[in-house]
Design an enzyme around this catalytic site. Sequence first.
Site, mmCIF file in Angstrom:
data_model
loop_
_atom_site.group_PDB
_atom_site.id
_atom_site.type_symbol
_atom_site.label_atom_id
_atom_site.label_comp_id
_atom_site.label_asym_id
_atom_site.label_seq_id
_atom_site.Cartn_x
_atom_site.Cartn_y
_atom_site.Cartn_z
ATOM 1 C CG HIS A 173 -1.954 -1.087 1.192
ATOM 2 N ND1 HIS A 173 -2.859 -1.246 0.168
ATOM 3 C CD2 HIS A 173 -2.189 -2.107 2.059
ATOM 4 C CE1 HIS A 173 -3.620 -2.308 0.408
ATOM 5 N NE2 HIS A 173 -3.229 -2.858 1.549
ATOM 6 C CG ASP A 207 -2.800 -8.554 0.560
ATOM 7 O OD1 ASP A 207 -2.126 -8.933 1.543
ATOM 8 O OD2 ASP A 207 -3.821 -7.835 0.665
ATOM 9 C CG HIS A 209 -6.533 -5.500 1.649
ATOM 10 N ND1 HIS A 209 -5.977 -6.420 2.527
ATOM 11 C CD2 HIS A 209 -7.696 -5.098 2.205
ATOM 12 C CE1 HIS A 209 -6.775 -6.556 3.572
ATOM 13 N NE2 HIS A 209 -7.825 -5.780 3.410
ATOM 14 C CG ASP A 296 -5.008 -10.293 3.175
ATOM 15 O OD1 ASP A 296 -4.630 -10.884 2.142
ATOM 16 O OD2 ASP A 296 -4.752 -9.092 3.414
HETATM 17 C C1 OKP Z 1 -3.010 -4.400 4.518
HETATM 18 B B1 OKP Z 1 -2.646 -5.562 3.592
HETATM 19 C C2 OKP Z 1 -10.131 -3.541 9.208
HETATM 20 C C3 OKP Z 1 -9.716 -2.297 8.442
HETATM 21 C C4 OKP Z 1 -8.572 -2.606 7.543
HETATM 22 C C5 OKP Z 1 -6.465 -1.654 6.738
HETATM 23 C C6 OKP Z 1 -6.216 -2.867 5.932
HETATM 24 C C7 OKP Z 1 -4.811 -2.936 5.439
HETATM 25 C C8 OKP Z 1 -4.461 -4.230 4.775
HETATM 26 N N1 OKP Z 1 -11.151 -3.297 10.166
HETATM 27 N N2 OKP Z 1 -7.774 -1.470 7.259
HETATM 28 O O1 OKP Z 1 -3.063 -5.406 2.258
HETATM 29 O O2 OKP Z 1 -3.027 -6.863 4.042
HETATM 30 ZN ZN ZN Z 2 -4.178 -7.397 2.511
#
Ligand code: OKP
Ligand code: ZN
Length: 353
Positions: A173, A207, A209, A296
């Site tokens: 990110h 990932d 995200h 994840d």
């Molecule tokens: C980082 B990576 C959860 C909110 C999540 C941030 C997520 C970051 C993910 N309640 N906010 O891509 O695994």
């Molecule tokens: Zn992630």
Amino acid sequence: MTLPIVHSETYRRHHPAFEIGSGGRIMPYYESPQRAEIMLEALRATSWAKIVTPEEGRHESLPLLVHDGDYVWFIRNGFKEWLATNPLLPEGYPPTYYPSSFPPPRARRRLKGEARLNASEGYGYYTFDLTAPLIEGTYEAALGAAKCAMTAANLVLYGDRSAYALCRPPGHHAGRDFSGGYCYFNNTAIAAKILSVRGSVAVIDIDYHHGNGTQDIFWEDDRVLTISIHCDPRMDYPYFVGFADEVGGGAGEGYNLNIPLPPGTTGEWYLEALELAFDRMRLFDPWALVIAVGFDTYGDDPISKFDLITSDYVAVAQRLRALNLPTVLVQEGGYNTEALGKNVVAFLEPFAE
Ligand code: OKP
Ligand code: ZN
């Protein structure tokens, strides 16, 4: 059969006390030191993991391969500068630099290079959410993770078929001049940049995200193809970026591919998306591959909404391995600490040889 696992103890220095969830709720910091500890322990128990430490040296210019100088300066010095301004520190947890103000849209560009002058609030310029605070050891840990990625890339440059960097904190990110989403230095981008000395490189981000930082770094680059398969940003983080119509700009137009998938995505759908990614990649014909690995996408991940199971990681890894390219694997997310150990072992084993 072996696979180099590059790992640094510096990850322990980064341990924010909490995170601020939606609705202002105080939550445990999901991106915890325990994550790396668990993955390392599970890998140690295999016969094939060859655990190595990063190359010796300070390597403080490493983040400059993909980040702007003023940003790197802030990640390195922002915390101590802020502390020296005598902020009112809360009690019960170590000093933590959370910004309280952010530049409004369109105000940002004008301040480039000057935000660092305001140490007590400057961090708002460089971060896009509240999940990447600065604590005393953040820089050391983030640099340590970058060194792991560099070392894995160098191993592959010098002849290893695959190498894995157990990076923590993660990086995908983090963009040219911003942190966010638990990320400070973009480890995946650093690995790709190093490998690109020899020819064009493909990055595939699996990932859950969207890899918005990696997309930002290589936006105008036609030497590094960036592909991300992730949850539809209308439904999940990072919300404002990761749509299919983001294809790159300038010389990089057509060299970014986003494949958003709906919540509830299973292994079967996931493998279909992977084939789309491979079609684009084969056309591009890179000499090497960087995989930004996240667990994840797992069904029981506490912050995510896909439905993959452990055996899906074996199938995904086998497909990626079958591309038959020199490959650097870089750890990103994955927050179910019960399952991280078995998932990382399941995913990496096909790369051991
Ligand atoms: C980082 B990576 C959860 C909110 C999540 C941030 C997520 C970051 C993910 N309640 N906010 O891509 O695994
Ligand atoms: Zn992630």
